[in-house]
Each structure stands twice: as C-alpha cells, then as structure tokens.
Design a protein around this motif. Structure first.
Motif, PDB file in Angstrom:
ATOM      1  N   GLY A   1      -8.061  17.524  11.242  1.00 10.47           N
ATOM      2  CA  GLY A   1      -8.717  18.661  11.174  1.00 10.47           C
ATOM      3  C   GLY A   1      -7.859  19.990  11.643  1.00 10.47           C
ATOM      4  N   ILE A   2      -6.509  19.970  10.902  1.00  7.94           N
ATOM      5  CA  ILE A   2      -5.547  20.781  10.978  1.00  7.94           C
ATOM      6  C   ILE A   2      -5.903  22.077  10.066  1.00  7.94           C
ATOM      7  N   PRO A   3      -5.765  23.280  10.697  1.00 12.84           N
ATOM      8  CA  PRO A   3      -6.022  24.356   9.787  1.00 12.84           C
ATOM      9  C   PRO A   3      -5.136  24.601   8.707  1.00 12.84           C
ATOM     10  N   LEU A   4      -5.663  25.050   7.566  1.00 13.75           N
ATOM     11  CA  LEU A   4      -4.867  25.482   6.385  1.00 13.75           C
ATOM     12  C   LEU A   4      -4.310  26.772   6.754  1.00 13.75           C
ATOM     13  N   LEU A   5      -2.895  26.935   6.359  1.00 12.95           N
ATOM     14  CA  LEU A   5      -2.314  28.471   6.489  1.00 12.95           C
ATOM     15  C   LEU A   5      -2.857  29.159   5.433  1.00 12.95           C
ATOM     16  N   ARG A   6      -3.027  30.507   5.429  1.00 11.75           N
ATOM     17  CA  ARG A   6      -3.646  31.306   4.248  1.00 11.75           C
ATOM     18  C   ARG A   6      -2.402  31.733   3.647  1.00 11.75           C
ATOM     19  N   SER A   7      -1.147  31.930   4.339  1.00 13.70           N
ATOM     20  CA  SER A   7      -0.336  32.270   3.329  1.00 13.70           C
ATOM     21  C   SER A   7       1.076  31.432   4.056  1.00 13.70           C
ATOM     22  N   PRO A   8       1.355  30.276   3.760  1.00 11.22           N
ATOM     23  CA  PRO A   8       2.432  29.577   4.345  1.00 11.22           C
ATOM     24  C   PRO A   8       3.788  29.930   4.122  1.00 11.22           C
ATOM     25  N   ARG A   9       3.926  30.498   2.921  1.00  2.73           N
ATOM     26  CA  ARG A   9       5.175  31.115   2.492  1.00  2.73           C
ATOM     27  C   ARG A   9       5.847  32.250   3.352  1.00  2.73           C
ATOM     28  N   THR A  10       4.622  33.063   3.622  1.00  2.00           N
ATOM     29  CA  THR A  10       5.133  34.287   4.633  1.00  2.00           C
ATOM     30  C   THR A  10       5.362  33.781   6.072  1.00  2.00           C
ATOM     31  N   VAL A  11       4.616  32.648   6.570  1.00  2.00           N
ATOM     32  CA  VAL A  11       4.759  32.151   7.813  1.00  2.00           C
ATOM     33  C   VAL A  11       6.362  31.710   8.029  1.00  2.00           C
ATOM     34  N   VAL A  12       6.587  30.723   6.989  1.00  2.00           N
ATOM     35  CA  VAL A  12       7.843  30.068   7.148  1.00  2.00           C
ATOM     36  C   VAL A  12       9.080  31.191   6.658  1.00  2.00           C
ATOM     37  N   THR A  13       8.709  31.996   5.887  1.00  2.00           N
ATOM     38  CA  THR A  13       9.794  33.126   5.806  1.00  2.00           C
ATOM     39  C   THR A  13      10.080  33.935   7.298  1.00  2.00           C
ATOM     40  N   SER A  14       9.067  34.140   7.520  1.00  2.00           N
ATOM     41  CA  SER A  14       9.103  35.084   8.990  1.00  2.00           C
ATOM     42  C   SER A  14       9.909  34.340  10.106  1.00  2.00           C
ATOM     43  N   LEU A  15       9.574  32.946  10.214  1.00  2.00           N
ATOM     44  CA  LEU A  15      10.233  32.013  11.195  1.00  2.00           C
ATOM     45  C   LEU A  15      11.518  31.829  10.796  1.00  2.00           C
ATOM     46  N   TRP A  16      11.971  31.719   9.429  1.00  2.00           N
ATOM     47  CA  TRP A  16      13.262  31.464   9.004  1.00  2.00           C
ATOM     48  C   TRP A  16      14.152  32.868   9.309  1.00  2.00           C
ATOM     49  N   GLU A  17      13.537  34.005   9.137  1.00  2.00           N
ATOM     50  CA  GLU A  17      14.504  35.375   9.457  1.00  2.00           C
ATOM     51  C   GLU A  17      14.498  35.511  10.948  1.00  2.00           C
TER      52      GLU A  17
ATOM     53  N   VAL B   1       3.614  30.707  17.959  1.00  2.00           N
ATOM     54  CA  VAL B   1       2.431  30.832  18.115  1.00  2.00           C
ATOM     55  C   VAL B   1       1.681  31.884  17.026  1.00  2.00           C
ATOM     56  N   LEU B   2       0.409  31.499  16.361  1.00  2.00           N
ATOM     57  CA  LEU B   2       0.196  32.688  15.415  1.00  2.00           C
ATOM     58  C   LEU B   2      -1.126  33.348  15.893  1.00  2.00           C
ATOM     59  N   GLY B   3      -1.321  34.643  15.774  1.00  6.44           N
ATOM     60  CA  GLY B   3      -2.628  35.350  16.379  1.00  6.44           C
ATOM     61  C   GLY B   3      -3.714  34.902  15.080  1.00  6.44           C
ATOM     62  N   THR B   4      -4.812  35.494  15.319  1.00  4.02           N
ATOM     63  CA  THR B   4      -5.676  35.133  14.313  1.00  4.02           C
ATOM     64  C   THR B   4      -5.427  36.004  13.120  1.00  4.02           C
ATOM     65  N   ASP B   5      -4.541  36.613  12.871  1.00  4.71           N
ATOM     66  CA  ASP B   5      -4.386  37.214  11.498  1.00  4.71           C
ATOM     67  C   ASP B   5      -3.212  36.607  11.148  1.00  4.71           C
ATOM     68  N   GLU B   6      -2.713  35.512  11.719  1.00  7.43           N
ATOM     69  CA  GLU B   6      -1.662  34.704  11.277  1.00  7.43           C
ATOM     70  C   GLU B   6      -0.272  35.132  11.340  1.00  7.43           C
ATOM     71  N   ARG B   7      -0.103  36.242  12.109  1.00 10.07           N
ATOM     72  CA  ARG B   7       1.080  36.950  12.530  1.00 10.07           C
ATOM     73  C   ARG B   7       1.948  36.439  13.490  1.00 10.07           C
ATOM     74  N   VAL B   8       2.902  36.102  13.649  1.00 10.90           N
ATOM     75  CA  VAL B   8       3.816  35.512  14.634  1.00 10.90           C
ATOM     76  C   VAL B   8       3.605  36.227  16.052  1.00 10.90           C
ATOM     77  N   ALA B   9       2.809  35.791  17.094  1.00 16.17           N
ATOM     78  CA  ALA B   9       2.915  36.411  18.303  1.00 16.17           C
ATOM     79  C   ALA B   9       4.019  36.049  19.217  1.00 16.17           C
ATOM     80  N   ALA B  10       4.457  34.954  19.043  1.00 11.84           N
ATOM     81  CA  ALA B  10       5.807  34.549  20.131  1.00 11.84           C
ATOM     82  C   ALA B  10       6.149  33.180  19.236  1.00 11.84           C
ATOM     83  N   SER B  11       7.709  32.916  19.633  1.00  9.47           N
ATOM     84  CA  SER B  11       8.290  31.845  18.886  1.00  9.47           C
ATOM     85  C   SER B  11       9.481  31.614  19.648  1.00  9.47           C
ATOM     86  N   ALA B  12       9.847  30.175  19.531  1.00 11.21           N
ATOM     87  CA  ALA B  12      11.129  29.863  20.313  1.00 11.21           C
ATOM     88  C   ALA B  12      11.860  28.773  19.479  1.00 11.21           C
ATOM     89  N   SER B  13      13.091  28.638  19.448  1.00  7.73           N
ATOM     90  CA  SER B  13      13.810  27.581  18.689  1.00  7.73           C
ATOM     91  C   SER B  13      14.746  26.835  19.643  1.00  7.73           C
TER      92      SER B  13
END
Length: 219
Positions: free
Chosen positions: A30-46, A59-71
């Motif tokens: 039941g993994i939810p599909l990303l509406r725009s996976p390319r946008t998420v991947v590009t954001s994390l890569w940048e 961590v993505l908010g309801t608008d699929e924007r990156v709210a917090a991240s760690a590498s």
C-alpha cells in the motif's frame, strides 16, 4: 513494538533474511504513489548530492514538498533491515518530531539510496524497504517510495517510473564531483527550504529595499 534501539535479536544469515522485503511484498504494502517523482528526486539530489553508499531520508508534507531531510552513509556488505531501521529512525528523530499522537499519518517518508550497479532490486534494497517501513511505523509517518540512484539514473522500485537524470556521480554541469568538496547536508541535519523575504521600509539610494537579498526558512 519497542521504539528503542535494541540490538538485533540475531545476526545469523537466516534472521537477516527475515528482515527484508521482496518486490512482491513491497508491491502489496500500500505504498502511496508520488505525484511527481522526478521533482522529489531532483529536490533531494540538489540538497544532498549523494554519492554511492549514501542514503537520503526525507519527510514530505501533504503538498509533496520536502519538509525535512537527512543524508548519511551506511555499510551494506551485510544488509540487515534492523540496522537500517535504527539508522533511519535516528535521523528522523533528529530532523522532525514524531506524529505518533495522530490517528492516522499525514506526512510521508521516502528514501533515496545511491549505489553502484543496476537499478533492479537487490537484497540490500529489500533490507532498506523493511527498515523504512518499520521506521515510519515507529515515528508516526506514512511509508512512502523507495528510490535507487545509480549510474544509469533513478528508479522508483515497484513502479515503472524512472529517469536518466539525476544519476549517481552527476553534478549540475554533468562532471564527476570531488568527494572532498561536493556539497551536501551534514548527516542527520535538517535542510531548510528558503524563500526570498520582501522587507518593508524605505528604499536605499539605489532604489532597492534594505535587506532585499536576505533569506528565511520556509514555513
């Protein structure tokens, strides 16, 4: 299920194999599909510019924007979902509060893992999937996509969506980065999004408002 960091109950190969997810199990989770996976991947890569053996949890908010991240980098010669779960949960606790008091999750955690080889599923990916799902449960988050980043591009495992750019080792001008100077977030540190601030007040002699180039963290 305990929220602590106990040692894995057993480290033998049979036990480690039990702490992994096969592609068929992931597909029915039941993994939810990303509406725009390319946008998420590009954001994390940048934000993190990952190199092989680097994991990026976000961590993505309801608008699929990156709210917090760690590498962070992680040894994968003996893949164990328990160890991966502990590493992910540790970073999540550093960068964002838990949502355990909510009746149902409203935020989603995704994981991008940069590695060598092809984009197809491996036992390392299966252990990361197990760890991500368990870490999300313990932090009150919805378990989201697992994405691999290789020399051939990026791939959302369990889906038919992927792309050639960004790819492992890429930079903004297409050259190989110097690992001593490549930009990226510190391990376990939140990466704030920034937006220009339009200050109020009189303009300076050159016509620009004071502090016109100041930036603040986005809410």
């Amino acid at each position: 299920m305990s929220a602590g960091f106990r040692s894995a109950p057993a480290s033998d190969p049979v036990s480690r194999l039990a702490r992994t997810l096969e592609p068929s199990e992931w597909a029915t989770a039941g993994i939810p599909l990303l509406r725009s996976p390319r946008t998420v991947v590009t954001s994390l890569w940048e934000l993190h510019r990952p190199t092989p053996s680097t994991a990026v949890v976000a961590v993505l908010g309801t608008d699929e924007r990156v709210a917090a991240s760690a590498s962070f980098t992680q040894r994968t010669d003996r893949p164990d979902g328990w160890a991966f779960r502990n590493s992910l949960l540790d970073r999540l606790r550093r960068v964002t509060p838990h949502d355990l008091r909510r009746r149902s999750p409203t935020r989603t955690a995704v994981l991008l893992f940069c590695r060598d080889g092809s984009s197809g599923w491996t036992d390392v990916d299966g252990a990361w999937m197990w760890g991500l799902r368990d870490a999300c449960t313990l932090h009150g988050l919805r378990c989201g996509a697992y994405i691999t980043l290789t020399g051939g591009g990026w791939q959302v495992l369990g889906e038919e969506r992927g792309g050639r750019r960004p790819y492992a080792g890429a930079t903004s001008n297409g050259t190989q980065p110097d690992p001593r100077t490549a930009p990226g977030a510190l391990a376990g540190q939140a990466v704030p999004l920034t937006v220009p601030v339009r200050p109020k007040g009189p303009r300076s002699s050159d016509g620009a408002p004071p502090g016109a180039y100041r930036q603040a963290a986005a809410g």
